[in-house]
Design an enzyme around this catalytic site. Structure first.
Site, PDB file in Angstrom:
ATOM      1  N   ASP A 343       5.246  -0.196  -3.992  1.00 21.23           N
ATOM      2  CA  ASP A 343       5.116  -0.786  -2.657  1.00 21.23           C
ATOM      3  C   ASP A 343       6.480  -0.737  -1.984  1.00 21.23           C
ATOM      4  OD1 ASP A 343       4.646  -2.529  -0.444  1.00 21.23           O
ATOM      5  OD2 ASP A 343       3.122  -3.605  -1.589  1.00 21.23           O
ATOM      6  N   ARG A 345       6.825  -2.065   1.282  1.00 18.23           N
ATOM      7  CA  ARG A 345       6.764  -2.933   2.456  1.00 18.23           C
ATOM      8  C   ARG A 345       7.910  -3.937   2.483  1.00 18.23           C
ATOM      9  NH1 ARG A 345       0.606  -4.727   2.017  1.00 18.23           N
ATOM     10  NH2 ARG A 345       1.150  -4.471  -0.177  1.00 18.23           N
TER      11      ARG A 345
END
Length: 432
Positions: A343, A345
């Protein structure tokens, strides 16, 4: 460090499009030494003391940031200039563009380190910097606030089945929800961003410069410029109810922070729970506003966990083609094999938009993500109840995703799948 302007004569004659854009030589710096540029004092308590963010290309001497306005859309502006469709000298006419709702200023706007990834004064440019505009400084709002009707099939169905009851204030009989919405472009205060990510500003600047292929030399040549307008997508917030209530901790706030998933959010792909969770959150926001509270959905452009849609689709193929099929126990592993990380983000910057809105407490957070929860509470915002997605809203092929996330520690009030459960949870194949 001050760097003198450098120019280089092109080897070949410019093509017609380039001549339209007025290119006679190549400018290797986008600034003219800083003469005449207004100073930015990030975190100042008033707009006058803080100063405007000026990313214009019409008067390079006035520029006081790295990059240009419009985020990733600045590239389209460049194409329009190159094609001769847009004059480089165009200045925006801001008549009647003022926000429909007054947001702030709030104490968080000047609390050290609280907002580092957006300009809290970005919606008030025409008002608070009227004198600078009149003096010829070309600046653009980085935030716009307007009103809208939001119509979703799921909400229309909720009205039809009686889950939602129109009240004429938040929800109309047609199923349209009445909202205030704000579009926000990224504005990064580099010292603050570096602090959030636990690295030095020097390292942050160097890596930003290198990993964009040297796109912004001022990152490493102009340490006096502390504000960067990165060419990335921004975010949109949707407010159900009175936007002023967001800053009142005594008013119940139902909120979801949602990261973009074009395939599910727009086209209804059933491999993930993104659209069902988003529409469920909107329904909860409407109910909350009808109870006398306020609802908030903050939608960020971080497609595919900020890995991008191409990477996401590559991962889909790898998941569906692997030996043993698409199983929950390999869900994160396949992403990491392709992208190198599960990830990207990194929710460290996410709470800034909440602080811009004055939020101090979220009574009901519609999210299972611990990354989001930890970022929000770590920034000083209190969170009460956490609301997970109802089981009946999880598409069959998305069972792989939801089980893998629950096993990895995502919030759930129900049982957590064990290792054997994860091996048994399987999605359909590519041809299914």
């Amino acid at each position: 460090m001050m760097v003198a302007e450098t120019s280089s004569e092109p080897v070949a004659a410019p093509v017609p499009a380039a001549s339209k854009a007025g290119a006679g030589h190549i400018r290797l710096t986008s600034h003219a030494g800083g003469v005449g540029a207004l100073q930015i004092r990030w975190g100042a308590s008033t707009a006058t003391e803080r100063g405007p963010v000026i990313g214009t290309t019409t008067k390079r001497a006035h520029r006081n940031v790295i990059g240009t306005h419009s985020g990733s859309y600045g590239v389209y502006r460049a194409l329009a200039v190159a094609a001769g469709a847009l004059s480089r000298e165009h200045k925006a006419d801001l008549t009647d563009t003022a926000p429909t709702d007054v947001i702030g200023p709030y104490p968080q706007w000047s609390e050290p380190g609280t907002i580092v990834s957006l300009d809290p004064w970005g919606a008030m440019v025409a008002e608070v910097f009227a004198d600078e505009l009149a003096a010829g400084h070309d600046m653009r709002p980085t935030i716009a606030v307007t009103k809208a009707h939001v119509i979703l099939p799921e909400v229309v169905d909720a009205v039809r089945t009686g889950r939602l009851v129109p009240d004429g204030r938040v929800l109309l009989p047609t199923g349209a929800a009445l909202v205030t919405k704000a579009a926000i472009e990224p504005v990064w205060y580099l010292p603050g961003v570096a602090q959030r990510f636990g690295c030095s500003e020097t390292d942050l600047r160097r890596v930003l410069f290198e990993e964009t292929g040297g796109m912004y030399p001022e990152l490493v040549t102009r340490s006096d410029l502390e504000v960067f307008l990165p060419p990335i997508g921004g975010q949109t917030v949707y407010v159900f109810g009175d936007a002023r209530d967001l800053a009142d901790p005594s008013v119940e706030l139902t909120a979801r922070v949602h990261d973009e998933c074009n395939g599910s959010d727009v086209f209804g792909s059933d491999i993930c729970t993104c659209r069902p969770y988003l529409t469920h959150a909107i329904e909860e926001c409407i109910l909350g506003a009808q109870r006398g509270g306020v609802g908030l959905v903050a939608y960020s452009r971080k497609e595919g966990r900020a890995l991008g849609e191409v990477t996401k689709f590559l991962v889909y193929n790898a998941r569906k083609r692997q030996v043993g099929g698409d199983t929950a126990d390999q869900y994160f592993a396949r992403t990491e094999c392709v992208a190198g990380v599960q990830d990207m983000r990194f929710q460290e910057l996410m709470p800034d938009v909440l602080h811009w809105l004055g939020v101090r407490k979220i009574h009901r957070l519609v999210s299972m993500s611990n990354m989001k929860y930890d970022a929000i509470t770590g920034s000083g915002i209190e969170v009460g109840e956490r609301v997970n997605i109802p089981e009946e809203l999880v598409p069959a092929d998305a069972r792989v995703e939801i089980d893998a996330k629950m096993a990895a520690g995502y919030f759930t009030p129900g049982p957590v799948p064990d290792a054997d459960d994860l091996k048994r949870t399987k999605g359909r194949g590519l041809g299914g």
